[in-house]
Scaffold this motif. Structure first.
Motif, PDB file in Angstrom:
ATOM      1  N   PHE A 795      35.397  31.673  42.655  1.00  0.00           N
ATOM      2  CA  PHE A 795      35.256  32.598  43.775  1.00  0.00           C
ATOM      3  C   PHE A 795      35.163  31.880  45.120  1.00  0.00           C
ATOM      4  O   PHE A 795      35.038  32.522  46.156  1.00  0.00           O
ATOM      5  CB  PHE A 795      34.053  33.515  43.557  1.00  0.00           C
ATOM      6  N   ASP A 796      35.238  30.572  45.091  1.00  0.00           N
ATOM      7  CA  ASP A 796      35.437  29.828  46.332  1.00  0.00           C
ATOM      8  C   ASP A 796      36.908  29.867  46.730  1.00  0.00           C
ATOM      9  O   ASP A 796      37.256  29.612  47.888  1.00  0.00           O
ATOM     10  CB  ASP A 796      34.976  28.381  46.153  1.00  0.00           C
ATOM     11  N   ILE A 797      37.773  30.196  45.769  1.00  0.00           N
ATOM     12  CA  ILE A 797      39.222  30.296  46.021  1.00  0.00           C
ATOM     13  C   ILE A 797      39.665  31.764  46.065  1.00  0.00           C
ATOM     14  O   ILE A 797      40.460  32.159  46.927  1.00  0.00           O
ATOM     15  CB  ILE A 797      40.004  29.547  44.921  1.00  0.00           C
ATOM     16  N   VAL A 798      39.153  32.567  45.149  1.00  0.00           N
ATOM     17  CA  VAL A 798      39.565  33.971  45.032  1.00  0.00           C
ATOM     18  C   VAL A 798      38.621  34.855  45.836  1.00  0.00           C
ATOM     19  O   VAL A 798      37.404  34.735  45.746  1.00  0.00           O
ATOM     20  CB  VAL A 798      39.568  34.407  43.549  1.00  0.00           C
ATOM     21  N   ALA A 803      41.988  44.094  46.837  1.00  0.00           N
ATOM     22  CA  ALA A 803      42.121  44.945  45.656  1.00  0.00           C
ATOM     23  C   ALA A 803      42.611  44.140  44.468  1.00  0.00           C
ATOM     24  O   ALA A 803      43.591  43.398  44.567  1.00  0.00           O
ATOM     25  CB  ALA A 803      43.080  46.097  45.958  1.00  0.00           C
ATOM     26  N   GLY A 804      41.914  44.272  43.365  1.00  0.00           N
ATOM     27  CA  GLY A 804      42.250  43.537  42.155  1.00  0.00           C
ATOM     28  C   GLY A 804      41.069  43.559  41.202  1.00  0.00           C
ATOM     29  O   GLY A 804      40.039  44.195  41.452  1.00  0.00           O
ATOM     30  N   SER A 805      41.195  42.855  40.108  1.00  0.00           N
ATOM     31  CA  SER A 805      40.143  42.849  39.094  1.00  0.00           C
ATOM     32  C   SER A 805      38.820  42.341  39.633  1.00  0.00           C
ATOM     33  O   SER A 805      37.746  42.736  39.156  1.00  0.00           O
ATOM     34  CB  SER A 805      40.573  41.978  37.910  1.00  0.00           C
ATOM     35  N   PHE A 806      38.862  41.457  40.622  1.00  0.00           N
ATOM     36  CA  PHE A 806      37.651  40.795  41.093  1.00  0.00           C
ATOM     37  C   PHE A 806      37.209  41.306  42.459  1.00  0.00           C
ATOM     38  O   PHE A 806      36.468  40.631  43.176  1.00  0.00           O
ATOM     39  CB  PHE A 806      37.867  39.286  41.125  1.00  0.00           C
ATOM     40  N   ALA A 841      43.916  39.042  34.339  1.00  0.00           N
ATOM     41  CA  ALA A 841      43.078  39.747  35.315  1.00  0.00           C
ATOM     42  C   ALA A 841      43.508  39.450  36.739  1.00  0.00           C
ATOM     43  O   ALA A 841      43.321  40.272  37.638  1.00  0.00           O
ATOM     44  CB  ALA A 841      41.614  39.363  35.111  1.00  0.00           C
ATOM     45  N   LEU A 842      44.087  38.270  36.967  1.00  0.00           N
ATOM     46  CA  LEU A 842      44.594  37.937  38.300  1.00  0.00           C
ATOM     47  C   LEU A 842      45.879  38.701  38.613  1.00  0.00           C
ATOM     48  O   LEU A 842      46.142  39.051  39.768  1.00  0.00           O
ATOM     49  CB  LEU A 842      44.844  36.427  38.400  1.00  0.00           C
ATOM     50  N   VAL A 855      48.965  37.595  42.891  1.00  0.00           N
ATOM     51  CA  VAL A 855      47.926  36.568  42.896  1.00  0.00           C
ATOM     52  C   VAL A 855      47.726  36.007  44.293  1.00  0.00           C
ATOM     53  O   VAL A 855      46.592  35.838  44.760  1.00  0.00           O
ATOM     54  CB  VAL A 855      48.267  35.434  41.902  1.00  0.00           C
ATOM     55  N   ALA A 856      48.822  35.738  44.980  1.00  0.00           N
ATOM     56  CA  ALA A 856      48.738  35.116  46.303  1.00  0.00           C
ATOM     57  C   ALA A 856      47.941  35.963  47.279  1.00  0.00           C
ATOM     58  O   ALA A 856      47.271  35.434  48.175  1.00  0.00           O
ATOM     59  CB  ALA A 856      50.142  34.866  46.848  1.00  0.00           C
ATOM     60  N   ASP A 857      47.986  37.302  47.106  1.00  0.00           N
ATOM     61  CA  ASP A 857      47.260  38.185  48.029  1.00  0.00           C
ATOM     62  C   ASP A 857      45.746  38.056  47.871  1.00  0.00           C
ATOM     63  O   ASP A 857      44.996  38.457  48.762  1.00  0.00           O
ATOM     64  CB  ASP A 857      47.668  39.649  47.784  1.00  0.00           C
ATOM     65  N   GLN A 858      45.273  37.526  46.717  1.00  0.00           N
ATOM     66  CA  GLN A 858      43.836  37.452  46.437  1.00  0.00           C
ATOM     67  C   GLN A 858      43.222  36.112  46.841  1.00  0.00           C
ATOM     68  O   GLN A 858      42.015  35.911  46.675  1.00  0.00           O
ATOM     69  CB  GLN A 858      43.587  37.688  44.944  1.00  0.00           C
TER      70      GLN A 858
END
Length: 1019
Positions: A795-798, A803-806, A841-842, A855-858
């Motif tokens: 979560f330092d990266i994501v 909007a997404g799983s995380f 999930a990503l 993925v890139a949007d997250q």
């Protein structure tokens, strides 16, 4: 004698006959003097003797008198012992064996009192052996037992048999005594007098007792006799006989508190086993009767029957590991008015319990020991801290010094204000109170904590010296043994990164927007081509000329055509030269990369040789035989030179400033064409201009159309669109290669775990074999692959904000924790499933109603998709580490108190260090039940192999652990700050009272509490 060092091992021989005994073999005119000299020449370990002259105390009285005169200075204590014959018999009907019953009295009782209140009380209670009791019942012998009356009885007994059989009897005195019997009940009744309360211990003779048959008529009496006695006496020929005798008692389920005694009837130079000095009994106690009473409370701890107690052997073999004494005193230069320290404290080699009320100097002593022994925990001192005795403005410590003396005789002296010399080895393991609290309440992951490092220290103590490879810590050893594996992981990570870069590019092409973007660019190119088609120059006919002019114009036009053909060929040559130039530049780059790789390889090999030469030679090999690297850089250098020369030659052809070069010739042709065109008339000039424009248009059309490799052209975009159909299979292939690479990394990590298991195997084996560690603590030690911070880095990266799983902090964390909980990261299948779940999930919003996401949007600003994939698939968040369970809990699930218990158990039970262990208030944060059930057994076991100091307020630790020495600390603040340390054994009356007052809150308070408890029934 009450020893300041507390309970020490000495030899106690509680069954010694004197020349006054009814039966003895001390012959000669000067028997008594020789007897006393024999006792005075006993080895130094003999400190207590019990004088047993059967029914009489004359010999005891004489020895006491001699000792009062200064004789027997080597003997601390002489005890009076009475030996009687019970009216219970063993043996056979024809040869009865009388059971011997001993009463060991306190030396505080006078011989006269024993005679008057005990022996006289039994005088009329004696009976005779069954076969001779008629002598008493018929009135032939009615007398009080004296030597003369017993001799008279013996004569009567002998006279009952035919004269020819009388030679089989002993002298009358012995026969009279041997047939004098008394019941156990009468003895107990006499001993019930208030004079004897707490002043005697009974013992039964093992050999005679064993002769009683186990049958329905005798079994109850047989058990009553031995189980009612405090001790069991034997005079064994060897230690093997002793072991066998104790086992027999244990197997029979009866009192096995067995003491070996000499039963001396002979001088020490006799070959008979009943001789002075033949005694295998060691007792750990003050040489007082109170010390003997403590044997009944802790028989297994306080009695050793054999050649020499193990602790004495250990101390003698490790004199630099046991502290003999500590002295704390003023410096000669001191000018402080307060007294504080003037203390010489002798120390016991076993368990030393330091007690005292709050602020009375307990930590002053342990901090001083820690200072003198270079403890690494000096920053946790409480007394010798900048906030206490070492205050900057009033540094009292500078006025005092301390000296610690080892059993070896060597000493360490330091001022109390001196700093601990951190470069010196740690000579004691010191666990200050606040240090234990700090490491057991640390936040964060255990593997990063001081708690974990302390456990590693204990674990490392179980690695054999031969397996430590010269390393000084577990981390050093692990690093050394795993260097190559970690290097292999780094190589795999780089290979993984290259794959991830390809995957990122391919994933971009799978996005709907990417196709649309290419289609849009293609549409623009098609529009550009369509527009270009409309700009094609209008066809123009060649001008008509008169024949003469036509020929002239034709000649010029022909020259122009030839020149243009030459120009076209020149352009083709230049284009080819440019391609060759690029090709040579590429080849030069390839050669340079190869040469650079070779240089790196050479450095690696040289580094390997440098670091490995000693190891290779240590196994009897030559380094240059094992490692041979053959590289022919000359071939690459030659090739590179050829490429450079070709490139230089091509560059010359393209240099317009060089006469004869392609570029120079092109310019000349262009000038030639221009000159020829100037010779044409207007119509023909325009026609030639039309021809040139038409060529320029055609060239532009070719450039717009381009080819499949020329970026930004129509055919390039068409090719890109056609290739999109292959992207899914290419992406799947790359992802498969990535997963394979991740599995390779996991395999290396698993190999590292195997290496860890090998290192941790000794401590695991110890735990498995230790009933206390296995059953009481339920310790289960394993090595596994664990997550060391995946969620934090992920979560330092994501981002949680997309909007997404995380999406959402709490929901995102919950989602990821759920994924982690579902998978076993120790297995290859588990890690594969985990990676699949995370990537799924990503790529797909797993929330209700979720859709595919990009993925890139997250990804957070400043981070990249490639960095996320590198982190996820490199498995850098996984590491081999031990997991230690206490019951059904892992370490990070334990409370601070439970962690403290576990860490103390490791120090006391599992750790193999043999330097002294100093613990300040180990019971802090622990309930009494835990202290009694877990900590006490650990301390009891640990003190068998190392010196232990414990500061405590808990009677369970000082008393139940049967501390060999109690040190009572007291600071008299009212009388000029005088620090006092009073020491001794638990059985020392002064110490015993201090224990009750300090640990139990005075005896009345203890009795008051005790009276309120209901007795428990054991089923």
């Amino acid at each position: 004698m009450n020893d300041l060092r507390g309970s020490l091992w000495r030899k106690w021989d509680l069954h010694v006959h004197t020349p006054e005994s009814l039966v003895h073999q001390y012959t000669g005119d000067n028997a008594w003097e020789r007897f006393i000299q024999d006792l005075e020449r006993l080895p130094l370990e003999f400190k207590v003797i019990g004088i047993n002259d059967y029914l009489f105390l004359d010999g005891y009285k004489r020895l006491v008198a001699e000792k009062a005169k200064g004789r027997l200075a080597n003997i601390d204590l002489v005890l009076p012992v009475i030996e009687l014959r019970l009216d219970k018999f063993g043996g056979t009907a024809g040869h009865l064996s009388r059971v011997n019953f001993h009463i060991v009295f306190s030396n505080e009782l006078s011989a006269e009192l024993i005679e008057q209140q005990f022996l006289n009380a039994l005088s009329s209670k004696h009976v005779l052996s069954p076969e001779y009791d008629h002598i008493r019942t018929t009135g032939k012998w009615e007398a009080l037992p004296t030597k003369q009356s017993l001799a008279d009885l013996g004569k009567l007994i002998i006279e009952t048999v035919p004269e020819k059989e009388r030679g089989k009897f002993n002298e009358p005195l012995i026969e009279g005594f041997n047939n004098l019997c008394i019941s156990l009940g009468e003895i107990q009744k006499a001993l019930s007098s208030h004079y004897f309360t707490g002043k005697f211990i009974t013992a039964v003779g093992k050999t005679e007792w064993a002769d009683i048959k186990w049958n329905d008529n005798s079994i109850a009496d047989k058990k009553t006799i031995i189980n009612g006695a405090g001790l069991v006496f034997i005079s064994a020929q060897t230690t093997e006989h002793l072991v066998k005798a104790k086992k027999a008692l244990t197997d029979a389920g009866v009192n096995n508190r067995l003491l070996d005694c000499s039963d001396a009837h002979h001088f020490s130079d006799s070959d008979q086993k009943e001789r002075i000095g033949k005694c295998f009994t060691w007792i750990k106690a003050d040489t007082t009767f109170a010390g003997l009473l403590q044997v009944l409370n802790e028989p297994e701890e306080r009695v050793f029957v054999g050649d020499i107690p193990a602790i004495m052997t250990r101390v003698r073999s490790n004199t630099t590991k046991y502290i003999r004494s500590v002295r704390i005193e003023r410096k000669t230069t001191a000018n402080i008015s307060e007294t504080w320290f003037n203390n010489e404290i002798p120390l016991n080699p076993n368990l030393v319990a330091i007690i005292g009320n709050k602020g009375k100097g307990k930590s002053a002593l342990t901090d001083t020991i820690g200072l003198l022994c270079s403890t690494k925990q000096h920053s946790h001192f409480t007394f010798l801290s900048p906030y206490n005795f070492r205050q900057a403005k009033d540094n009292k410590a500078k006025h005092f010094q301390a000296t610690l003396t080892w059993e070896s005789g060597t000493s360490i002296c330091k001022g109390l204000d001196e700093a601990v010399e951190t470069s010196h080895p740690e000579l004691v393991k010191y666990i200050p109170q606040n240090y234990l609290e700090t490491i057991c309440t640390e936040l964060g992951r255990i593997e990063e904590s001081e708690f974990d490092r302390e456990l590693k220290t204990v674990i490392f103590s179980h690695v054999e010296d031969t397996d430590r490879l010269g390393k000084t810590s577990l981390d050093e050893l692990v690093a050394y043994q795993t260097t190559e594996a970690n290097a292999r992981i780094e190589i795999l990570k780089q290979e993984l990164h290259d794959i991830n870069e390809d995957i990122v590019a391919l994933e971009l092409k799978t996005q709907p927007g990417y196709r649309q973007e290419i289609e849009n660019l293609l549409a623009v190119k098609r529009q550009e081509l369509a527009a270009h088609e409309t700009s094609k120059p209008v066809e123009m006919k060649r001008p008509d000329n008169d024949p003469a002019r036509q020929k002239e114009i034709g000649d010029i036009a022909g020259k122009i055509d030839i020149a243009k053909n030459r120009l076209t060929e020149c352009d083709k040559a230049i284009e080819q030269a440019l391609k060759e130039q690029a090709q040579q530049a590429q080849l030069i780059t390839v050669a340079d990369k190869l040469l650079a790789r070779i240089a790196n390889l050479e450095r690696q090999v040289q580094g390997f040789i440098t670091t490995s030469r000693a190891e290779i030679e240590s196994i009897g090999l030559q380094c240059d035989v094992v490692v041979k690297l053959t590289i022919n850089k000359a071939l690459i250098d030659e090739k590179r030179t050829t490429f450079v020369e070709k490139k230089i030659g091509i560059e010359k052809h393209l240099d317009s400033s060089l006469d004869g070069s392609l570029s120079h010739n092109k310019e000349k042709i262009k000038v030639e064409i221009a000159t020829l065109q100037e010779q044409l008339d207007g119509p023909n000039k325009k026609y030639q201009e039309h021809i040139t424009a038409l060529k320029t248009w055609a060239d532009m059309r070719t450039r717009i159309e381009g080819n499949t490799t020329s970026t930004g052209t129509l055919k390039y975009y068409v090719h890109q669109l056609e290739n999109l159909a292959q992207v899914p299979s290419m992406l799947a292939d790359s992802k498969a290669r990535r997963l394979t690479k991740a599995k390779e990394i996991h395999k290396v990590i698993s190999e590292l775990a195997d290496a860890y298991r090998k290192l941790y195997a000794p401590v695991q084996d110890f735990i498995t074999k230790s009933p206390l560690a296995k059953d009481r603590f339920q310790l289960n030690f394993q090595v596994g692959i664990i997550d060391t911070g995946f969620i934090e880095t992920f979560f330092d990266i994501v981002s949680h904000g997309i909007a997404g799983s995380f999406c959402g902090v709490e929901d995102g964390l919950k989602m990821m924790r759920g994924i982690l909980a579902r998978h076993d990261l120790n297995t290859e299948s588990g890690i594969e499933a985990f990676l699949s779940d995370v990537t799924d999930a990503l790529e797909n919003d797993k929330r209700p109603g979720g859709k595919p996401v990009i993925v890139a949007d997250q990804i957070k600003k400043g981070k990249t998709v490639a960095s996320l994939y590198d982190f996820l698939f490199s498995l850098e968040y996984l590491t081999p580490r031990y997991t230690l369970h206490m019951g059904d809990k892992e370490m990070d699930q334990l409370s601070p108190g439970e962690r403290g218990t576990l860490l103390l158990a490791f120090y006391l039970l599992v750790g193999k260090d043999d330097i002294p262990l100093v613990i300040d208030q180990p019971e802090e944060n622990l309930d009494n039940q835990t202290v009694f059930e877990l900590l006490v057994p650990c301390i009891k076991m640990a003190k068998q192999r190392r010196q232990i100091f414990i500061v405590t307020h808990n009677p369970n630790l000082a008393v139940v652990c049967d501390a060999e020495q109690i040190i009572c600390a007291d600071l008299d603040k009212k009388n000029n700050y005088v620090m006092r340390y009073v020491s001794g054994a638990i059985e020392n009356p002064v110490i015993n009272k201090a224990i009750v007052d300090i640990l139990e809150g005075t005896l009345p308070a203890f009795v008051n509490r005790d009276s309120k408890y209901f007795p428990t029934t054991t089923t």
